[in-house]
Design a protein around this motif. Structure first.
Motif, PDB file in Angstrom:
ATOM      1  N   SER A 240       0.915  -1.085   0.047  1.00  0.00           N
ATOM      2  CA  SER A 240      -0.045  -0.012   0.006  1.00  0.00           C
ATOM      3  C   SER A 240       0.828   1.174   0.031  1.00  0.00           C
ATOM      4  CB  SER A 240      -0.656  -0.165   1.228  1.00  0.00           C
ATOM      5  OG  SER A 240      -0.015   0.024   2.365  1.00  0.00           O
ATOM      6  N   ALA A 241       0.037   2.272  -0.137  1.00  0.00           N
ATOM      7  CA  ALA A 241       1.075   3.673  -0.260  1.00  0.00           C
ATOM      8  C   ALA A 241       1.908   3.832   0.998  1.00  0.00           C
ATOM      9  CB  ALA A 241      -0.046   4.714  -0.960  1.00  0.00           C
ATOM     10  N   LYS A 242       3.073   4.514   1.033  1.00  0.00           N
ATOM     11  CA  LYS A 242       3.726   4.808   2.178  1.00  0.00           C
ATOM     12  C   LYS A 242       4.180   6.113   2.113  1.00  0.00           C
ATOM     13  CE  LYS A 242       7.590   3.322   5.257  1.00  0.00           C
ATOM     14  NZ  LYS A 242       8.631   2.295   5.464  1.00  0.00           N
ATOM     15  N   VAL A 243       4.370   6.847   3.161  1.00  0.00           N
ATOM     16  CA  VAL A 243       4.894   8.355   3.291  1.00  0.00           C
ATOM     17  C   VAL A 243       6.234   8.168   3.814  1.00  0.00           C
ATOM     18  CG1 VAL A 243       4.467  10.709   4.126  1.00  0.00           C
ATOM     19  CG2 VAL A 243       2.606   9.263   3.416  1.00  0.00           C
ATOM     20  N   TYR A 244       7.295   8.881   3.208  1.00  0.00           N
ATOM     21  CA  TYR A 244       8.499   8.779   3.819  1.00  0.00           C
ATOM     22  C   TYR A 244       8.772  10.217   4.125  1.00  0.00           C
ATOM     23  CZ  TYR A 244       8.846   4.508   1.198  1.00  0.00           C
ATOM     24  OH  TYR A 244       8.783   3.232   0.842  1.00  0.00           O
ATOM     25  N   SER A 245       9.508  10.543   5.336  1.00  0.00           N
ATOM     26  CA  SER A 245       9.934  11.653   5.640  1.00  0.00           C
ATOM     27  C   SER A 245      11.744  11.650   5.459  1.00  0.00           C
ATOM     28  CB  SER A 245       9.748  11.959   7.181  1.00  0.00           C
ATOM     29  OG  SER A 245      10.438  11.077   8.031  1.00  0.00           O
ATOM     30  N   LYS A 246      12.260  12.838   6.015  1.00  0.00           N
ATOM     31  CA  LYS A 246      13.628  12.927   5.702  1.00  0.00           C
ATOM     32  C   LYS A 246      14.758  12.063   6.587  1.00  0.00           C
ATOM     33  CE  LYS A 246      14.074  17.031   8.716  1.00  0.00           C
ATOM     34  NZ  LYS A 246      14.541  18.424   8.849  1.00  0.00           N
ATOM     35  N   VAL A 247      13.931  11.501   7.562  1.00  0.00           N
ATOM     36  CA  VAL A 247      14.727  10.614   8.513  1.00  0.00           C
ATOM     37  C   VAL A 247      14.750   9.030   7.906  1.00  0.00           C
ATOM     38  CG1 VAL A 247      14.329  12.151  10.422  1.00  0.00           C
ATOM     39  CG2 VAL A 247      12.882  10.334   9.968  1.00  0.00           C
TER      40      VAL A 247
ATOM     41  N   LYS B  71      12.905  16.177   1.077  1.00  0.00           N
ATOM     42  CA  LYS B  71      12.283  16.182   2.156  1.00  0.00           C
ATOM     43  C   LYS B  71      11.276  15.053   2.428  1.00  0.00           C
ATOM     44  CE  LYS B  71      15.432  19.465   2.903  1.00  0.00           C
ATOM     45  NZ  LYS B  71      16.781  19.120   3.516  1.00  0.00           N
ATOM     46  N   THR B  72      10.546  15.182   1.721  1.00  0.00           N
ATOM     47  CA  THR B  72       9.121  14.269   2.022  1.00  0.00           C
ATOM     48  C   THR B  72       9.007  13.468   0.767  1.00  0.00           C
ATOM     49  OG1 THR B  72       7.738  16.050   1.239  1.00  0.00           O
ATOM     50  CG2 THR B  72       7.837  15.625   3.674  1.00  0.00           C
ATOM     51  N   GLY B  73       8.114  12.541   0.756  1.00  0.00           N
ATOM     52  CA  GLY B  73       8.006  11.479  -0.242  1.00  0.00           C
ATOM     53  C   GLY B  73       7.046  10.324   0.055  1.00  0.00           C
ATOM     54  N   VAL B  74       6.439   9.875  -1.132  1.00  0.00           N
ATOM     55  CA  VAL B  74       5.294   8.928  -1.192  1.00  0.00           C
ATOM     56  C   VAL B  74       5.599   7.974  -2.140  1.00  0.00           C
ATOM     57  CG1 VAL B  74       3.931  10.175  -2.496  1.00  0.00           C
ATOM     58  CG2 VAL B  74       2.983   8.533  -1.218  1.00  0.00           C
ATOM     59  N   GLY B  75       5.557   6.815  -1.728  1.00  0.00           N
ATOM     60  CA  GLY B  75       5.688   5.454  -2.788  1.00  0.00           C
ATOM     61  C   GLY B  75       4.527   4.752  -2.525  1.00  0.00           C
ATOM     62  N   PHE B  76       3.786   4.545  -3.651  1.00  0.00           N
ATOM     63  CA  PHE B  76       2.671   3.557  -4.045  1.00  0.00           C
ATOM     64  C   PHE B  76       2.807   2.313  -4.851  1.00  0.00           C
ATOM     65  CE2 PHE B  76       1.916   7.459  -6.149  1.00  0.00           C
ATOM     66  CZ  PHE B  76       1.462   7.065  -7.325  1.00  0.00           C
ATOM     67  N   PRO B  77       2.659   1.388  -4.495  1.00  0.00           N
ATOM     68  CA  PRO B  77       2.736   0.386  -5.432  1.00  0.00           C
ATOM     69  C   PRO B  77       1.295   0.312  -6.531  1.00  0.00           C
ATOM     70  CG  PRO B  77       1.777  -0.672  -3.323  1.00  0.00           C
ATOM     71  CD  PRO B  77       2.108   0.708  -3.146  1.00  0.00           C
ATOM     72  N   ILE B  78       1.621  -0.397  -7.639  1.00  0.00           N
ATOM     73  CA  ILE B  78       0.529  -0.240  -8.426  1.00  0.00           C
ATOM     74  C   ILE B  78       0.141  -1.871  -8.477  1.00  0.00           C
ATOM     75  CG2 ILE B  78      -0.245  -0.008 -10.879  1.00  0.00           C
ATOM     76  CD1 ILE B  78       0.545   2.483  -9.334  1.00  0.00           C
ATOM     77  N   LEU B  79      -1.176  -2.108  -8.163  1.00  0.00           N
ATOM     78  CA  LEU B  79      -1.338  -3.674  -7.720  1.00  0.00           C
ATOM     79  C   LEU B  79      -2.580  -3.969  -8.928  1.00  0.00           C
ATOM     80  CD1 LEU B  79      -1.834  -3.612  -3.829  1.00  0.00           C
ATOM     81  CD2 LEU B  79       0.198  -4.367  -5.320  1.00  0.00           C
TER      82      LEU B  79
END
Length: 976
Positions: A324-331, A347-355
């Motif tokens: 599922s989608a996941k939000v990433y921070s700078k840490v 500084k921020t990011g989001v990764g989301f799978p295509i299912l």
């Protein structure tokens, strides 16, 4: 996952998206079902208007065009006594140009025609309308507002009238609104559905469609305006999402491959959601590794290699574990590694799978440099579903399209209404009809009359009993083909059935002829033997060289007589060689590659061969595969094109030489029009006119001619009407400020030649020639004076043309008339005495060869009366700048009298020598004899018995001496 929500009970309206050409670019499932039930099956690229009856199309077209100008339109369509409403909404692009239309379809409610006049009901209606409603007078004061307006804009719980924009807005904003209201009231032109933004007293931003119309009184005078601002915030956000989804779908439809599509998708996501960096991956076939396809960085899409790099960063493999989608921070370690690898300070990011069906088929990462970036996970998940569907749909669609498009079978979709719904290219090519023709004619008309009953029976039962349904179908040219059809199951929802056909006409024809072929087999065998014999004779006796080669090693298997004759090898020598032995060195790579690439097909090539004696031939070879005595071989026809190639080379050389003459020659070639304005000038124009061709073009040729020469040139040029080619008299032209130059020109009228289209002037500068000519004339004048003053023959021999010019003294000296003398050097050679001719020619040749400036020689020349005169010829050689002999100036002096005098003196001296010789030799013989006899008598007389004989001999010797002396005396008298 299946939990129901209030939204799940809301009806989903059919929605269609159109481009500016009014063609369908996208539609939802409800729209597809709706069109299939009301009209016919809809597909992308379909023309939207074509679905409607002819009478409805003009009105619908006007509505669609109006919508493209930015106005929402509603089109009512009556179907089965029910009104269907098409809500047409324009969609702006990033440049605020309306590039798409979104059409929502719904059944219109039954309109209550009762008009409620009670004021309270009207008030209630106005207050309960969820839009902003206001009425202004000419002073911009509010005279009516609804509840939403006075609560959200004025901040009042009850209606309070008399407010102007200055009372509830900042001055700058109020001035703009007042000016806009004034334009409406002054011009009488309404503002319809103009997008605008409203900021409520609570600070909430709302997107609205603003409409303002002039308010007219009973006298039709404008007394104010009525305004409605419809809140479209939710629909705007939904529309933006839909637009994003549509853009994503469009990117997959328009992209050539998955990498390109995902590159466009991450670009759209970054631009629409304000991200700075993105990566897109796809899962490999083994579902165990990601392959990076595209990167969005610095506002540009970059495509990665299809192969996974061995030094792939660790964070990429960890993306594989997400479901599922996941939000990433700078840490987060993944974001830190990605930032270092990408060279970006994320500084921020989001990764989301295509299912898709629980399997991860792709992955997208979006990164931002903003530490407080808002990330909408619900939007990401919604978008991921659309991307997954688009990926799988593209794969399925591409596979189906490829099968449908490239299948060699005949494929057609047949409807129960007896019309063909769709055909593939093989079907259209086989029968010769366009798809439009096939879809507009009932398919029964394509069936052979004898097969109609069989087809009708199959249609009624919606089934085919025979495993092979063979019928005859008509091509466009009227010819019937036998086709074996196989049918899919009947699709009840679409009322269609898929038909797959194979052309079995050849098989039917073969079966029909099989019996006759068996009976004729022996005859055919005999004909075949005769044909083989004829082919063998044709091979042997062909005037063109032919041979058969082993297809693998290119060894000669057979050659004909023409090949033996052309190449000089015997047949046995050929059979011990390969064709490579004939190739001129340097061609091996090209020819070997050509042979390898076309081993099983016909090919043609031009190459060079060597004959047995080493002669080089240019040949054109046509080689095709065949079986020769059971061996895979090639038969080659050879055409000797040596003469043609050499002729082409000669022509090319001639063209290059002509181009050199025109472009680099000293002569000027010009083209002028009928008024003698320059159209073209060769580079020699600068040498002749002192100007380049660009400066001369568009000027007039006659403007450069000296006034004294202009009239005679014009008179000569008038003759071009009768003569297509003429030479102009010499004339002068101005060479800038350097004086006048003498020019000689040949004029040719080539107006009729489309390649020229004008009058051609071939000009050359003859100034030096004119100057030299003047000098020559002066010299000739002096020469004429000299020639008249002397009796010598003066000659001027032009060596190049063998022309001899002489003065009048030649006729006087030799007795020939001027006509008899002529001006040919050969005439003078013929008049030289035969004994002197070779010596004179030798000396003349030596003078030319060795460059002797002066030569004097004496020889005899035959006169008109047959006698010869002695001539003293003094010659002077003139050469050109290259020291090449050009002319010989000569002076021929008659020395006959002097020569005869010298001959007389020579003869006289000869006689005197003979007399002297006689004196010294003949006289001494008898004198010596007398002296010897006298000596004997003086000294030996007493001892001699024959004294008388001695005396007698003395007497004889004395008589001889006397005779000699008399002869000398006579000869001397003759000479004297």
């Amino acid at each position: 996952m299946n939990e129901e929500t209030p939204a799940s009970h809301l009806p989903v309206h059919p929605v269609i998206s159109l481009d500016t050409e009014l063609k369908v670019i996208a539609f939802n499932e409800e729209a597809g079902n709706f069109f299939t039930s009301i009209f016919r099956e809809i597909s992308t690229s379909s023309c939207f208007i074509s679905f409607f009856p002819d009478l409805e199309r003009p009105c619908l077209y006007q509505k669609l065009v109006t919508a493209l100008s930015g106005r929402i339109q509603i089109f009512d369509y009556l179907y089965n006594s029910k009104t269907i409403q098409f809500h047409i909404t324009p969609v702006p692009d990033e440049n605020m140009n309306y590039s798409r239309l979104v059409i929502a379809i719904e059944h219109a409610s039954v309109l209550d025609k009762t008009v409620y006049k009670e004021r309270k009901m009207l008030r209630a209606i106005i207050d309960n309308i969820p839009d902003y409603i206001f009425v202004k007078d000419r002073n911009h004061k509010s005279i009516l507002t609804n509840r939403k307006f006075h609560q959200n804009i004025l901040g009042k719980e009850t209606e309070e009238l008399g407010y102007t924009p200055y009372d509830y807005l900042e001055t700058e904003k109020a001035e703009k609104i007042v000016a806009d209201n004034e334009r409406v009231m002054e011009s009488g032109l309404p503002v319809i559905n103009r997008p605008d933004i409203v900021i409520s007293k609570q600070g909430k931003e709302e997107r609205v469609l603003l409409t303002k119309v002039p308010l007219r009184d009973t006298n039709d005078e404008i007394s104010g305006l009525v305004g409605i601002a419809r809140d479209i915030t939710s629909s705007f956000n939904h529309q933006k999402k839909q637009e994003l989804v549509l853009e994503i779908i469009k990117s997959f439809a328009e992209s050539e491959n998955l990498a390109e599509a995902l590159g466009v998708v991450i670009s759209l996501l970054c631009k629409e959601l304000d991200f700075d960096y993105a990566e897109a991956y796809k899962a490999n076939l083994g579902q165990d590794k990601f392959i990076k396809l595209a990167v969005f960085k610095e506002s540009k899409i970059r495509f990665s290699d299809w192969k996974t790099k061995e030094n792939e960063p660790a964070y990429q493999s960890r993306f594989w574990d997400l479901d599922s989608a996941k939000v990433y921070s700078k840490v987060d370690r993944e974001l830190v590694e990605l930032s270092e690898y990408a060279g970006e300070q994320l500084k921020t990011g989001v990764g989301f799978p295509i299912l898709f069906k629980g399997k991860q088929i792709a992955f997208i990462f979006l990164g931002s440099k903003n530490v407080s970036k808002e990330i909408k996970l619900d939007l990401m998940e919604g978008v991921s579903l659309q991307i997954a569907a688009a990926i799988m749909n593209k794969r399925s669609q591409d596979q189906f399209n490829d099968f449908f498009k490239y299948s060699l079978n005949l494929i057609a979709v047949l409807g129960t209404d007896n019309f063909i719904k769709l055909t593939n290219p093989s079907f259209e090519n086989k029968f010769g009809y366009s798809q439009r023709e096939l879809l507009s004619i009932p398919f029964i008309e394509f069936i052979h009359p004898d097969d109609l009953e069989k087809v009708n029976s199959a249609i009624k039962g919606l089934s085919v009993d025979d495993s092979e349904f063979e019928i005859r179908c008509k091509r466009k040219d009227g010819i019937y083909l036998w086709v074996s059809w196989r049918f899919s199951r009947f699709f009840e929802d679409e009322n269609v059935v898929y038909a797959f056909g194979t052309d079995i006409t050849p098989i039917k024809e073969v079966n029909a002829k099989l019996t006759a072929q068996i009976l004729q087999r022996k005859q055919i065998q005999r004909d075949l033997e005769i044909s083989e014999e004829n082919y063998r004779k044709l091979f042997e006796n062909s005037p063109l060289p032919m041979w058969v080669l082993d297809r693998q090693n290119l060894k000669f298997l057979s050659v004909n007589k023409a090949a033996v004759k052309l190449y000089g090898y015997s047949e046995q020598e050929f059979k011990s060689m390969t064709v490579r032995d004939l190739w001129v060195p340097g061609q091996e790579t090209r020819l070997n590659k050509l042979v390898d690439q076309n081993r099983e097909v016909l090919f043609k090539v031009e190459t060079q061969h060597l004959t047995k004696d080493g002669q080089r031939l240019y040949v054109a070879v046509k080689s095709s595969p065949l079986l020769f005595d059971g061996r895979r071989s090639r038969v080659s026809h050879v055409t000797d094109i040596t003469a043609m190639v050499l002729a082409e080379k000669k022509l090319l050389y001639s063209e290059q030489r002509f181009r050199s003459l025109v472009q680099e020659g000293s002569d000027l070639i010009s083209i002028v029009d009928g008024d003698f304005k320059f159209l073209y000038n060769s580079p020699a124009s600068f040498m002749v006119f002192g100007k380049n061709s660009e400066e001369l073009n568009t000027t007039n040729f006659l403007d450069y001619v000296h006034q004294e020469d202009l009239q005679k040139l014009k008179l000569t040029l008038q003759k071009l009407q009768q003569n297509k080619r003429l030479q102009l008299p010499s004339y002068r032209i101005k060479l800038n400020d350097k004086g006048w130059r003498w020019i000689e020109t040949i004029v040719t009228d080539l107006n009729h030649d489309p390649a020229v289209g004008g009058i051609v002037l071939n000009s050359r500068d003859i100034t030096e020639f004119i100057v030299q000519e003047k000098k020559v004339k002066q010299s000739l004048k002096r020469y004429d004076i000299v020639s008249k003053a002397t009796s010598d023959i003066i000659t001027d021999h032009d060596l190049e043309n063998d022309v001899v010019e002489v003065n009048k003294a030649a006729s006087k000296m030799l007795g020939y008339s001027r006509e008899e003398i002529g001006n040919k050097g050969a005439w003078w050679d013929d008049k030289i005495h035969p004994e002197d001719r070779e010596e004179v020619k030798r000396l003349a040749s030596k003078m030319r060869k060795d460059g002797l400036r002066q030569l004097s020689t004496e020889y005899r020349v035959r006169c008109a009366n047959g006698s010869y005169k002695y001539i003293l010829d003094r010659s002077y050689l003139l050469t050109d700048d290259n020291n090449k002999p050009k002319r010989i100036i000569g002076s021929m002096q008659d020395i006959t009298e002097r020569k005869q005098h010298l001959i007389a003196i020579k003869n006289h001296n000869k006689r005197l020598k003979e007399i002297a010789w006689t004196q010294s030799h003949v006289v001494r013989a008898p004198l010596a004899k007398v002296m010897g006899l006298v000596d004997l008598l003086i000294h030996y007389r007493d001892n001699m018995d024959n004294v008388d004989d001695l005396l007698n001999n003395i007497l004889i010797s004395a008589q001889e001496l006397d005779a000699i002396i008399r002869k000398i005396s006579i000869e001397t008298e003759k000479e004297l």
